[in-house]
Motif scaffolding. Structure first.
Motif, PDB file in Angstrom:
ATOM      1  N   UNK A   1      11.908  80.540  15.942  1.00  0.00           N
ATOM      2  CA  UNK A   1      12.746  80.027  14.860  1.00  0.00           C
ATOM      3  C   UNK A   1      13.172  78.593  15.159  1.00  0.00           C
ATOM      4  N   UNK A   2      13.322  77.763  14.122  1.00  0.00           N
ATOM      5  CA  UNK A   2      13.857  76.410  14.353  1.00  0.00           C
ATOM      6  C   UNK A   2      15.259  76.505  14.930  1.00  0.00           C
ATOM      7  N   UNK A   3      15.531  75.710  15.933  1.00  0.00           N
ATOM      8  CA  UNK A   3      16.816  75.796  16.619  1.00  0.00           C
ATOM      9  C   UNK A   3      17.948  75.267  15.739  1.00  0.00           C
ATOM     10  N   UNK A   4      19.156  75.662  16.088  1.00  0.00           N
ATOM     11  CA  UNK A   4      20.324  75.167  15.361  1.00  0.00           C
ATOM     12  C   UNK A   4      20.471  73.650  15.449  1.00  0.00           C
ATOM     13  N   UNK A   5      20.184  72.988  16.591  1.00  0.00           N
ATOM     14  CA  UNK A   5      20.243  71.520  16.592  1.00  0.00           C
ATOM     15  C   UNK A   5      19.299  70.890  15.572  1.00  0.00           C
ATOM     16  N   UNK A   6      18.095  71.455  15.407  1.00  0.00           N
ATOM     17  CA  UNK A   6      17.151  70.887  14.438  1.00  0.00           C
ATOM     18  C   UNK A   6      17.636  71.071  13.005  1.00  0.00           C
ATOM     19  N   UNK A   7      18.352  72.148  12.755  1.00  0.00           N
ATOM     20  CA  UNK A   7      18.781  72.458  11.393  1.00  0.00           C
ATOM     21  C   UNK A   7      20.115  71.818  11.044  1.00  0.00           C
ATOM     22  N   UNK A   8      20.966  71.600  12.057  1.00  0.00           N
ATOM     23  CA  UNK A   8      22.346  71.198  11.753  1.00  0.00           C
ATOM     24  C   UNK A   8      22.722  69.789  12.198  1.00  0.00           C
TER      25      UNK A   8
ATOM     26  N   UNK B   1       7.264  71.079  10.082  1.00  0.00           N
ATOM     27  CA  UNK B   1       6.300  72.063  10.573  1.00  0.00           C
ATOM     28  C   UNK B   1       4.898  71.520  10.346  1.00  0.00           C
ATOM     29  N   UNK B   2       4.259  71.146  11.443  1.00  0.00           N
ATOM     30  CA  UNK B   2       2.955  70.509  11.288  1.00  0.00           C
ATOM     31  C   UNK B   2       2.193  70.582  12.605  1.00  0.00           C
ATOM     32  N   UNK B   3       0.923  70.876  12.552  1.00  0.00           N
ATOM     33  CA  UNK B   3       0.080  70.838  13.745  1.00  0.00           C
ATOM     34  C   UNK B   3      -0.279  72.210  14.274  1.00  0.00           C
ATOM     35  N   UNK B   4      -1.285  72.208  15.145  1.00  0.00           N
ATOM     36  CA  UNK B   4      -1.799  73.431  15.752  1.00  0.00           C
ATOM     37  C   UNK B   4      -1.936  73.223  17.255  1.00  0.00           C
ATOM     38  N   UNK B   5      -1.424  74.156  18.029  1.00  0.00           N
ATOM     39  CA  UNK B   5      -1.602  74.169  19.475  1.00  0.00           C
ATOM     40  C   UNK B   5      -2.469  75.354  19.855  1.00  0.00           C
ATOM     41  N   UNK B   6      -3.422  75.122  20.756  1.00  0.00           N
ATOM     42  CA  UNK B   6      -4.278  76.200  21.239  1.00  0.00           C
ATOM     43  C   UNK B   6      -4.294  76.196  22.764  1.00  0.00           C
ATOM     44  N   UNK B   7      -3.976  77.344  23.336  1.00  0.00           N
ATOM     45  CA  UNK B   7      -3.961  77.502  24.783  1.00  0.00           C
ATOM     46  C   UNK B   7      -4.713  78.789  25.151  1.00  0.00           C
TER      47      UNK B   7
ATOM     48  N   UNK C   1       2.118  75.676  12.445  1.00  0.00           N
ATOM     49  CA  UNK C   1       3.404  75.210  11.912  1.00  0.00           C
ATOM     50  C   UNK C   1       4.304  74.706  13.036  1.00  0.00           C
ATOM     51  N   UNK C   2       3.706  73.953  13.959  1.00  0.00           N
ATOM     52  CA  UNK C   2       4.427  73.472  15.129  1.00  0.00           C
ATOM     53  C   UNK C   2       5.564  72.547  14.702  1.00  0.00           C
ATOM     54  N   UNK C   3       6.727  72.738  15.278  1.00  0.00           N
ATOM     55  CA  UNK C   3       7.874  71.874  14.994  1.00  0.00           C
ATOM     56  C   UNK C   3       7.636  70.529  15.675  1.00  0.00           C
ATOM     57  N   UNK C   4       7.352  69.500  14.867  1.00  0.00           N
ATOM     58  CA  UNK C   4       6.946  68.194  15.380  1.00  0.00           C
ATOM     59  C   UNK C   4       7.799  67.098  14.768  1.00  0.00           C
ATOM     60  N   UNK C   5       8.213  66.144  15.603  1.00  0.00           N
ATOM     61  CA  UNK C   5       8.966  64.998  15.091  1.00  0.00           C
ATOM     62  C   UNK C   5       7.986  63.969  14.539  1.00  0.00           C
ATOM     63  N   UNK C   6       8.236  63.520  13.311  1.00  0.00           N
ATOM     64  CA  UNK C   6       7.392  62.521  12.653  1.00  0.00           C
ATOM     65  C   UNK C   6       8.183  61.217  12.586  1.00  0.00           C
ATOM     66  N   UNK C   7       7.693  60.180  13.291  1.00  0.00           N
ATOM     67  CA  UNK C   7       8.450  58.929  13.372  1.00  0.00           C
ATOM     68  C   UNK C   7       8.183  58.035  12.167  1.00  0.00           C
ATOM     69  N   UNK C   8       8.924  56.925  12.114  1.00  0.00           N
ATOM     70  CA  UNK C   8       8.879  56.029  10.954  1.00  0.00           C
ATOM     71  C   UNK C   8       7.492  55.422  10.762  1.00  0.00           C
TER      72      UNK C   8
ATOM     73  N   UNK D   1       4.176  75.890  27.524  1.00  0.00           N
ATOM     74  CA  UNK D   1       4.418  75.961  26.085  1.00  0.00           C
ATOM     75  C   UNK D   1       5.815  75.478  25.708  1.00  0.00           C
ATOM     76  N   UNK D   2       6.659  75.214  26.680  1.00  0.00           N
ATOM     77  CA  UNK D   2       7.986  74.677  26.402  1.00  0.00           C
ATOM     78  C   UNK D   2       9.077  75.712  26.600  1.00  0.00           C
ATOM     79  N   UNK D   3      10.255  75.240  26.986  1.00  0.00           N
ATOM     80  CA  UNK D   3      11.384  76.145  27.218  1.00  0.00           C
ATOM     81  C   UNK D   3      11.861  76.812  25.934  1.00  0.00           C
ATOM     82  N   UNK D   4      11.638  76.169  24.784  1.00  0.00           N
ATOM     83  CA  UNK D   4      12.045  76.766  23.513  1.00  0.00           C
ATOM     84  C   UNK D   4      11.096  77.871  23.080  1.00  0.00           C
ATOM     85  N   UNK D   5       9.978  78.048  23.795  1.00  0.00           N
ATOM     86  CA  UNK D   5       9.028  79.132  23.499  1.00  0.00           C
ATOM     87  C   UNK D   5       8.948  80.116  24.667  1.00  0.00           C
TER      88      UNK D   5
END
Length: 855
Positions: free
Chosen positions: A570-577, A699-705, A654-661, A108-112
């Motif tokens: 929570x969204x990390x400080x790097x994502x917010x700042x 915040x977008x997407x759904x993960x199911x495990x 509400x998965x934190x997802x990067x949306x590219x150009x 699920x990732x180190x941030x989770x």
């Protein structure tokens, strides 16, 4: 049904045989009754209770198991756990997180994945900003590890979605202990050394323990791998190509064909990496100098003291300092430099045209990166009893700093000018003077910091008697401030440094939390537990996480459990700042193409255009949310055999997802039905021309495990042989999907991991003080049958022999081998590394010894 591997079948048969044989084995002594057990705090609950099977799935790793593993760091040990489904990031040369090792439960990732020390969260590593560094916790200080494989935001707050790793430090120790060890891998490089000392004493007024440790691992160069002798063919050697060319070199052959073959600095200097490929192109062998694995070293000092102020109150102090350093080497900087028509540096076959030079700046040296990190952690507090309440009040301060320095990096603007002016000798790069080389290079720098200040207060009180015991209530309050900064040098931040870039970020936040937990022993066999936590963040909002769990013991040997909870990250400080950064994104957009002119309608659906991009920290971010439930149980088949199994299910929204150009452009055109997220945008002129695309995280997407964990422990002893123990752990992933797309079993996503740990305390033929351990580790196959990215099951074996002679009191010697068969990973990859770096390593057989002495 899945096809079982041979090793899985063998393990199953072995455990079946052990169960059948249990009737003839001499059983170990039964555990003491629950009423006689000392009450302790178990991970996942703040209420102390007898250490028996609870309502949550918890795996306890003892100090003995840590030592039997042959691993020297916590990061390496956690990586071998079956719960580390997809492995985890480990130190690697050239990475922006070169010395960092994360923990990643369930994939699920180190941030989770929340990492705690004695129930308190570890400060995040500043070079990643959203997860703890497992290398910052010395193994010498660890008493045991408790792994909670269920959501725990109701107790601990943010990030406890994938689970919790709670590292319990040593507290009770009398005497002096010293240890040294060394590991020699089969491959050249990667040697490990370890050493630690420990001192402790206990008295009527309290207890004190202090220690120091050091571990290190050498760098590993690509050329020393079995496959490293093959040349790494990079097209960035020393070759011209036309401005309209794709870089394949068809229009303008390499400069050796233009009359420079005989020069020492051109393409015949194999000792420096340059050679002419079969297609006549001047290429570079990056395997000659690059390192895949960074050299790392960790030094730690730590201390814990407790002082009994009175019969009711105890003051405590925890303090530690850990210094992590690393050194990594990447091949010299490559880039394409525009050489203008008619310039002195245009020595191509057509000097009257603009051309590109695909060049490797080997003369300027390798890209060497060093990091120096320091983590200081101090906690002071007082605990005791007031009017029937068990209270704990304390304060904690944690500061993690990392300084990164890079050498051998090239400034593109300066290099372009030097090449075009002829000051930089293209024909013979190694003939350039030191003055010329210094004029185009720079030393990069990065200063990172994550500071955490915390005060907390907790109280537990017995409320009333119920049929099954006493109902207890826990309440707690916390205030935490986090300060984060990750500052790159100005040239790297501006994108002027070749092979180095970074986006600085800095900011702070305050977090206030209140939590409660209530145990309800309805009967002697049924106990319920309710918990909830409310957290308020100063930068994005608040979250509420409830949990309900139940434990039912229908018989003395069977325990069933179930839980349901909600969690958040929570969204990390790097994502917010993070500061806004400009990017030259390439997108395919018919509206922009037609407005630009010069292309047909057919060409406009395939022709990429470079547009003005801006990447931002989205101000509209909120937290990820999770819904989780689990159920399972434990069965004490006999005093010798225990079996456990648990099913778990996690859904993250509400998965934190990067949306590219390109994705944003597709949505703006209606080709993708999803809307452009708030805070991001595509700005166009009236004629459809793209003026700017603002991309970022949303915040977008759904993960199911979902999955199943099963474990079995079998212990038996014989008067003429000794004591045996076998621990089997199986983790099976049943579902892994994102937005309805199944990726379970894909490359890097094994469905199954197995470990079987065996130990034998020998007492045969009059021998004593001899222990033997044998561990089997299995990583399941991953990658679809019809895809190139596919690897089979990966099985390794570890052995260790320990001798503690009776005539040398307190002395113990261990010798062993990790991966005794020398198994190497399959060379299949979707990254720049030749194999999956998170799941596997290429150390081969790792023979080690360890000497210990206690006084």
């Amino acid at each position: 049904m899945h096809q079982r591997t041979k090793i899985a079948v063998a393990v199953t048969l072995a455990m079946s045989a052990m169960s059948a044989f249990a009737q003839t084995a001499e059983p170990v002594s039964a555990a003491p009754a629950a009423d006689s057990m000392q009450k302790v705090e178990v991970t996942g609950s703040r209420i102390k209770r007898a250490a028996a099977e609870g309502s949550l799935p918890i795996t306890v790793v003892t100090r003995a198991q840590l030592e039997d593993s042959g691993q020297t760091t916590l990061a390496e040990f956690i990586r071998t756990s079956t719960f580390s489904t997809t492995g985890q990031f480990r130190p690697q040369s050239g990475s922006s997180a070169q010395a960092w090792s994360g923990a990643n439960l369930r994939g699920l990732g180190s941030s989770r994945t929340l990492v705690l020390v004695d129930g308190r969260r570890v400060a995040k590593a500043p070079n990643v900003g959203d997860a703890a560094d497992m290398n910052s916790i010395p193994m010498a200080a660890v008493e045991r590890i408790e792994i909670l494989t269920d959501g725990a935001s109701a107790i601990y707050g943010s990030e406890a979605i994938g689970g919790v790793i709670n590292i319990i430090l040593r507290k009770d120790f009398d005497g002096v202990y010293a240890m040294v060890g060394k590991t020699n891998p089969e491959i050249t490089g990667g040697d490990r050394e370890e050493a630690s000392v420990l001192f402790g004493l206990t008295g009527e007024k309290g207890r004190f323990i202090a220690g120091a440790s050091r571990t290190s691992r050498d760098i590993i160069y690509v050329r020393n791998y079995p496959w490293g002798a093959a040349k790494g063919a990079s097209s960035y050697g020393n070759a011209f190509y036309a401005a309209a060319d794709d870089g394949a070199g068809g229009t303008f052959p390499n400069i050796s064909a233009a009359g420079f073959r005989g020069n020492a600095g051109a393409c015949t200097d194999a000792e420096r990496g340059f050679y002419v490929a079969a297609n006549g192109r001047c290429v570079y062998d990056f395997n000659l100098v690059a390192a895949d694995e960074a050299a790392t070293a960790t030094k730690s000092v730590f201390a814990r003291a407790e002082y009994n102020i009175s019969p009711d109150f105890t003051a405590y102090l925890n303090a530690s300092n850990t210094n992590n350093t690393s050194f990594g080497r990447f091949a010299p900087v490559p880039d394409s430099i525009l050489v203008n028509a008619g310039s002195p540096g245009n020595i191509s076959r057509t000097p009257d045209q603009d051309v590109y030079l695909a060049h490797r700046f080997a003369a300027a040296g390798n890209r060497d990166t060093s990091t120096d990190g320091n983590l200081t952690d101090m906690t002071v507090g007082i605990k005791g009893t007031v009017a029937g309440f068990d209270v704990d009040v304390g304060a904690r301060r944690t500061v993690s700093k990392i300084v990164e320095t890079g050498r051998g990096f090239v400034v593109k603007g300066l290099a372009t000018t030097a090449i075009n002016s002829g000051a930089y000798n293209i024909a013979n790069p190694f003939a350039n003077s030191e003055q010329v080389l210094r004029s185009i290079t720079t030393t990069t720098g990065r200063d990172s910091k994550f500071a955490q200040s915390e005060i907390y207060a907790t109280a537990t009180h017995d409320l009333f008697a119920m049929a099954g015991g006493t109902s207890a209530l826990y309440v707690g309050a916390e205030h935490r401030k986090e300060v984060y900064a990750d500052i790159y040098d100005s040239l790297s931040e501006a994108g002027e440094v070749l092979g180095s870039s970074g986006n600085s970020a800095s900011g702070d936040r305050k977090v206030d939390a209140v939590s409660a937990e209530w145990t309800l022993p309805f009967t002697k066999t049924i106990e319920g537990n309710l918990a909830a936590r409310y957290e308020k963040y100063s930068d994005y909002g608040s979250d509420f996480s409830p949990r309900a769990s139940v434990r039912w013991a229908p018989t003395r040997t069977i325990t069933l459990r179930a839980s349901v909870n909600r969690g958040f990250a929570a969204p990390s400080l790097p994502l917010i700042t993070s500061k806004p950064s400009f990017s030259a994104d390439a997108v395919i957009d018919e509206r922009h193409c037609l407005a630009d002119g010069g292309y047909t309608a057919a060409e406009c659906v395939t022709e990429p255009f470079q547009i003005n991009g801006l990447r931002i920290a989205n101000p509209n971010l909120t937290s990820e949310k999770s819904k989780q439930f689990s159920f399972g149980g434990a069965w004490d088949v006999s005093n010798a055999l225990t079996i456990k199994a648990d099913y778990w299910n996690t859904e993250i929204t509400d998965v934190l997802s990067f949306i590219d150009a390109q994705t944003l452009v597709n949505r703006d055109n209606g080709e993708d039905s999803r809307p452009v997220p708030a805070g991001l945008s595509v700005r166009r002129a009236a004629n459809g021309t793209i003026l700017q695309v603002v991309s970022g995280t949303t915040n977008e997407g759904i993960l199911k495990y979902s999955g199943i964990d099963a474990a079995a422990t079998f212990t038996h002893r014989y008067a003429t042989l000794g004591r045996f123990r076998h621990d089997l752990q199986i983790s099976r992933m049943l579902k892994a999907e994102t937005n309805g797309v199944d990726f379970n079993g894909d490359f890097g996503q094994p469905k199954q991991r197995i470990t079987l740990n065996n130990s034998w305390a020998v007492s045969a033929m009059g021998l004593s003080g001899i222990d033997f351990s044998y561990n089997i580790n299995v990583i399941g196959k991953n990658g679809k049958e019809d895809e190139e990215l596919r690897v089979g099951s990966y099985v390794t074996h570890d052995v260790q022999l320990t001798y503690a002679p009776s005539f040398l009191k307190g002395f113990k010697a261990s010798i062993g081998a990790v991966n005794v068969g020398g198994r190497l990973p399959t060379l299949v990859t979707d990254d720049t590394k030749p194999f999956n770096y998170d799941l596997f390593d290429a150390y081969g057989r790792q023979v080690y010894f360890r000497l210990e002495q206690k006084f």
